[in-house]
Design a protein around this motif. Structure first.
Motif, short mmCIF file in Angstrom:
data_model
loop_
_atom_site.label_atom_id
_atom_site.label_comp_id
_atom_site.label_asym_id
_atom_site.label_seq_id
_atom_site.Cartn_x
_atom_site.Cartn_y
_atom_site.Cartn_z
N TYR A 275 -3.59 -6.03 0.05
CA TYR A 275 -4.80 -5.66 0.71
C TYR A 275 -5.60 -6.64 1.90
O TYR A 275 -5.00 -7.78 1.82
N VAL B 273 -0.23 4.02 6.25
CA VAL B 273 -0.23 2.48 6.32
C VAL B 273 1.28 1.99 6.05
O VAL B 273 1.68 1.27 6.83
N HIS C 247 -7.44 3.87 1.60
CA HIS C 247 -6.10 3.84 1.26
C HIS C 247 -6.01 2.84 -0.18
O HIS C 247 -4.86 2.96 -1.07
N ARG C 248 -6.77 1.86 -0.35
CA ARG C 248 -6.96 1.09 -1.50
C ARG C 248 -7.23 2.08 -2.75
O ARG C 248 -6.67 1.81 -3.51
N ILE D 197 0.92 -1.01 0.08
CA ILE D 197 0.09 0.17 0.05
C ILE D 197 0.96 1.16 0.03
O ILE D 197 1.96 1.35 0.73
N GLU E 95 -5.01 -1.61 6.49
CA GLU E 95 -5.52 -0.38 5.46
C GLU E 95 -6.79 -0.06 5.56
O GLU E 95 -7.71 -1.29 6.11
#
Length: 387
Positions: A218, A184, A226-227, A179, A222
Motif C-alpha cells: 500500500y 491499479v 482498492h485497499r 494490490i 492505489e
C-alpha cells in the motif's frame, strides 16, 4: 465522520458483526486516528490480549535475477547486469548456517523469477537447507514463484507443492499480492500472476495443510477503495479455506538512493508519495477491523521503521516481524534508516517499550517461549492502551 455513523460502526465491531465494503471506505475517510486506533486495539486485544508475537528468522534471497520489471521493484536485475547474482545452493546453505548460533527458527526465502535456473534447483535447495538446519522452518516462495515453476517445469502447482512439501516446505510466503484490483495492478506488476492464480495457489496450499501469510502493498498509486477491495478478496478466500494465519500490510518504498550502477528502477516514485506514519497506522487499523477471520496482523518493521512499528501495535497489529538479516528486497531500495537486523533482545525491548508482553513463536504460530512484559512497578513503564 458523522457521529451517527461512528456509533453504528462501533456497535458493529463490538457485536462482532462483519463490516462491509462501504464500512471500510468510510473508515478510511475518517480523520480521527485515535478513534480508529482505539477500535482496532479493542479487536486485537479481544483476539490476542496483551501479547505481541515475534520470531527469530533470516531472510534469504538466492537470486535477484528476474524476468519481470515490476514498477515498484528495485531488487530485480536482468541476466548479466551489474549486481545481478545467483547463489549456488552450497553458498545459500553456508550463509544460513552462519545464523545457527543465534538460534533462528525460520528461513524466509524469496527470489527473482530467474529465466534459466532449472526447476530442480528449488526443491534441492530446500532439501539441503533442511538437512543442514533441521530445526529451522522453511517459509519459501511466493505464489508468483510457484506460478513461474509451473512454466519452467511443466508440472501443475499441485505437483510442485507436493514436491516442495516433501523437500521441507512448511509455508509459502505472502508476496506477489501487491494490490489485486486490475485498475491499479496493470500499472505496477510486470508478471502474469494476478488474483486468479495467486488465490488458486494459496487455496491449493491450504488444501494440503499449509498455513500461509497474505500481504498488501500500500501507499503508492492505489486509493483506499482498492485497499478495501484487496482485504475483502482475502477475507472471502479465508472464509473458504481458513488457511491464512496472518495479514501483513507492506508499505511501498521509494528508492531513496541511486543504485551502485546509477539506475533508479522504481518507476512509481516520480508520480507518488510514500505513505506517512499516520496513513500507515490508519491502514493497520482498518485492516484489523475488516479482516475479521484472520487471527493475526503483522507489522514488518523493516518497511515501516521501528517507531511506527511500535505504534502499529496500538493500532491493530499483534505481531512484529522477526530479527531479519540482509533484507535485500527493501534495503536495496530505501536505505532510509531501518537496521538490517534486530536481535532477540532488541525485539524484546521494543515490544516491552510499546507496553506489551513478548511471546516468541515459530512459523506455525506455536508458542516457543513467553517472556515477562513491562515492569508494572516502574512508573515510567508503558502499558497497553486500555479498552
Amino acid at each position: 465522520m458523522d457521529v451517527g455513523l461512528k456509533r453504528e460502526l462501533e456497535e458493529k465491531v463490538r457485536s462482532g458483526e462483519r463490516l462491509t465494503r462501504e464500512d471500510g471506505i468510510a473508515l478510511y475517510e475518517s480523520d480521527d486516528l485515535a478513534w480508529l486506533g482505539g477500535l482496532a486495539h479493542e479487536v486485537r486485544t479481544r483476539l490476542n490480549g496483551d501479547v505481541v508475537h515475534f520470531n527469530v528468522n533470516r531472510h534469504l534471497n538466492m537470486t535477484n535475477v528476474c524476468t519481470a520489471s515490476c514498477a515498484y521493484c528495485s531488487f530485480q536485475r536482468k541476466p548479466g547486469e551489474k549486481d545481478a547474482y545467483t547463489m549456488r545452493i552450497e553458498e545459500a546453505v553456508k550463509l544460513a548456517e552462519e545464523m545457527r548460533s543465534e538460534n533462528i527458527t525460520e528461513l524466509h526465502i524469496v527470489n527473482g523469477l530467474h529465466p534459466n535456473l532449472p526447476w530442480r534447483y528449488y526443491p534441492r535447495s530446500l532439501r539441503e537447507l533442511k538437512a543442514a538446519l533441521p530445526e529451522v522452518s522453511l517459509k519459501a516462495f511466493t505464489a508468483t514463484e510457484i506460478h513461474h515453476f509451473e512454466t519452467i517445469s511443466g508440472l501443475s502447482a499441485s505437483e510442485i507443492l507436493d514436491e516442495l512439501i516433501d523437500a521441507g516446505l512448511e509455508s509459502l510466503t505472502g508476496g506477489g499480492a501487491e494490490i489485486f484490483d486490475w485498475e491499479v495492478r496493470q500499472h505496477i506488476v510486470d508478471h502474469r500472476t494476478h488474483w486468479e492464480d495467486w488465490s488458486r495457489i494459496h487455496r491449493l496450499a491450504h488444501e494440503k495443510g499449509l498455513k500461509t501469510p497474505c500481504t498488501m502493498l500500500y501507499g503508492h498509486i492505489e486509493e483506499p477503495r482498492h485497499r478495501v477491495d484487496h482485504v475483502l478478496r482475502l477475507r472471502e478466500l479465508q472464509d473458504e479455506t481458513g488457511g491464512f494465519q496472518v495479514f501483513i500490510p507492506l508499505r511501498y518504498q521509494h528508492d531513496f538512493v541511486d543504485m551502485k550502477d546509477g539506475k533508479v528502477r522504481n518507476r512509481l516514485q516520480a508520480r507518488t508519495q510514500m505513505a506517512t506514519g499516520a496513513e500507515a497506522l490508519k491502514t493497520f487499523a482498518v485492516s484489523r477491523l475488516l479482516f475479521d477471520n484472520v487471527p493475526h496482523v503483522k507489522v514488518f518493521w523493516v518497511m515501516h521503521g521501528v517507531q511506527t512499528a511500535q505504534l502499529a501495535l496500538q493500532h491493530g497489529a499483534d505481531d512484529m516481524d522477526g530479527s531479519v538479516v540482509e533484507y535485500k528486497i527493501t534495503h536495496d531500495a530505501d536505505n532510509f534508516g531501518t537496521p538490517n537486523k534486530l536481535t532477540r533482545e532488541d525485539l524484546l525491548d521494543l515490544i516491552r517499550d510499546a507496553g506489551f508482553r513478548p511471546v516468541e513463536r515459530n512459523t506455525r504460530y506455536e508458542v516457543l517461549r513467553e517472556y515477562e512484559g513491562p515492569d508494572p512497578a516502574r512508573r515510567e513503564s508503558p502499558q497497553p492502551m486500555r479498552v
